[in-house]
Scaffold this active site. Structure first.
Site, PDB file in Angstrom:
ATOM      1  N   ALA A 116       0.802  -1.221   0.000  1.00 38.66           N
ATOM      2  CA  ALA A 116       0.000   0.000   0.000  1.00 38.66           C
ATOM      3  C   ALA A 116       0.836   1.273   0.000  1.00 38.66           C
ATOM      4  O   ALA A 116       0.303   2.358   0.208  1.00 38.66           O
ATOM      5  CB  ALA A 116      -0.920  -0.004   1.221  1.00 38.66           C
ATOM      6  N   ASN A 183       2.656  -4.663   7.186  1.00 40.42           N
ATOM      7  CA  ASN A 183       3.375  -5.005   5.957  1.00 40.42           C
ATOM      8  C   ASN A 183       3.983  -3.770   5.292  1.00 40.42           C
ATOM      9  O   ASN A 183       5.028  -3.850   4.656  1.00 40.42           O
ATOM     10  CB  ASN A 183       2.443  -5.719   4.973  1.00 40.42           C
ATOM     11  CG  ASN A 183       2.196  -7.163   5.365  1.00 40.42           C
ATOM     12  OD1 ASN A 183       3.045  -7.822   5.948  1.00 40.42           O
ATOM     13  ND2 ASN A 183       1.007  -7.657   5.055  1.00 40.42           N
ATOM     14  N   HIS A 213      -0.386   6.603   4.834  1.00 42.32           N
ATOM     15  CA  HIS A 213       0.969   6.098   5.027  1.00 42.32           C
ATOM     16  C   HIS A 213       1.955   7.207   4.675  1.00 42.32           C
ATOM     17  O   HIS A 213       1.839   7.839   3.622  1.00 42.32           O
ATOM     18  CB  HIS A 213       1.226   4.882   4.140  1.00 42.32           C
ATOM     19  CG  HIS A 213       0.205   3.802   4.293  1.00 42.32           C
ATOM     20  ND1 HIS A 213       0.174   2.949   5.380  1.00 42.32           N
ATOM     21  CD2 HIS A 213      -0.835   3.438   3.502  1.00 42.32           C
ATOM     22  CE1 HIS A 213      -0.830   2.098   5.243  1.00 42.32           C
ATOM     23  NE2 HIS A 213      -1.460   2.381   4.111  1.00 42.32           N
TER      24      HIS A 213
END
Length: 260
Positions: A116, A183, A213
């Site tokens: 992502a 992850n 993020h």
């Protein structure tokens, strides 16, 4: 190229559909239990690498850490290339070493997908020089942390309007404590300073409408900051759309004669 998929969830479904639309064949899915066939079924469901059709040359792991642990070594040792989204599992040195030895024995390759996050190409380039600091910040709505270790720190259902940081530590500690959520932190660690030198901050933010993020890095190259706000797959609000897309992109890159 003929592929097989590990997993049977929303990401696996997206990857199968996207590969088909892009002209690739998915011959099989590796799942926990394979029901008795009721006529022709594609892709066929199997429970082990040994049962994969001979046409399969590349396997894509969409099943989370348990899928990589259960099947990754056998895939690589069988001479099949493997794309994985389960980068957090590589925080376990024993697993990382076992996968490396299996790839060497099978003359195969392991391709970690970026998941992502983006900007990992810049981070990988920066580490060729002196890379001084890499920090990853993951920000999700409280519901995005449900079922994780955040629940031992916060009452996610009763948070006020202010964001709360519920974890600070290394990428290795984050990957161990948040196997379903870290992850991205693992991808940043693998691209840059490694699991023990990459710093991670995880935040529950009631004002966040998406999973956010952020990477900040500084070194001999200069400094960069990267931020992405990701949407989920329509079929599963816990699964990142970009992560599913990155699995397809990584597998296709592994086949390409011109790699970007």
């Amino acid at each position: 190229m003929t592929f097989a998929i590990i997993g049977n969830g929303a990401i696996a479904g997206y990857v199968i559909g996207a590969l088909g639309r892009r002209g690739h064949s998915v011959a099989a899915k590796i799942v926990r239990t394979a029901p008795a066939p009721e006529g022709p079924v594609a892709p066929v469901r199997v429970t082990s690498v040994a049962d994969l059709p001979e046409s399969v040359r590349h396997v894509i792991d969409c099943a989370g850490h348990p899928g990589l642990v259960a099947h990754g070594e056998r895939v690589l040792r069988a001479g099949l290339d493997l794309t994985t989204l389960s980068l957090g599992a590589l925080a376990d040195p024993a697993l990382a070493d076992a996968l490396s030895r299996a790839a060497e024995a099978g003359q195969s390759r392991l391709f970690p997908a970026c998941g992502a996050i983006g900007a990992l190409d810049a981070l990988t380039a920066a580490r060729i020089g002196r890379l001084d600091r890499v920090t990853y910040v993951g920000r999700k709505p409280p519901a995005g942390w449900a079922g994780s270790a955040a629940e031992s720190v916060l009452d996610l259902a009763a948070m006020g309007p202010a964001p709360v940081t519920h974890f600070r530590g290394t990428a290795r500690a984050a990957a161990v404590a948040f196997p379903k959520n870290a992850n991205v932190a693992a991808a940043v660690a693998l691209a840059g300073l490694g699991f023990d030198a990459t710093q991670v901050e995880l935040i529950a933010d009631p004002s966040a409408a998406r999973n956010i993020h952020e990477i900040e890095a500084e070194g001999e190259f200069g400094r960069f900051a990267f931020r992405i706000e990701g949407d989920a797959l329509p079929d599963n609000p816990r699964s990142s759309a970009l992560a599913a897309m990155s699995a397809v992109a990584t597998a296709e890159r592994a086949l390409s004669r011109v790699v970007i």
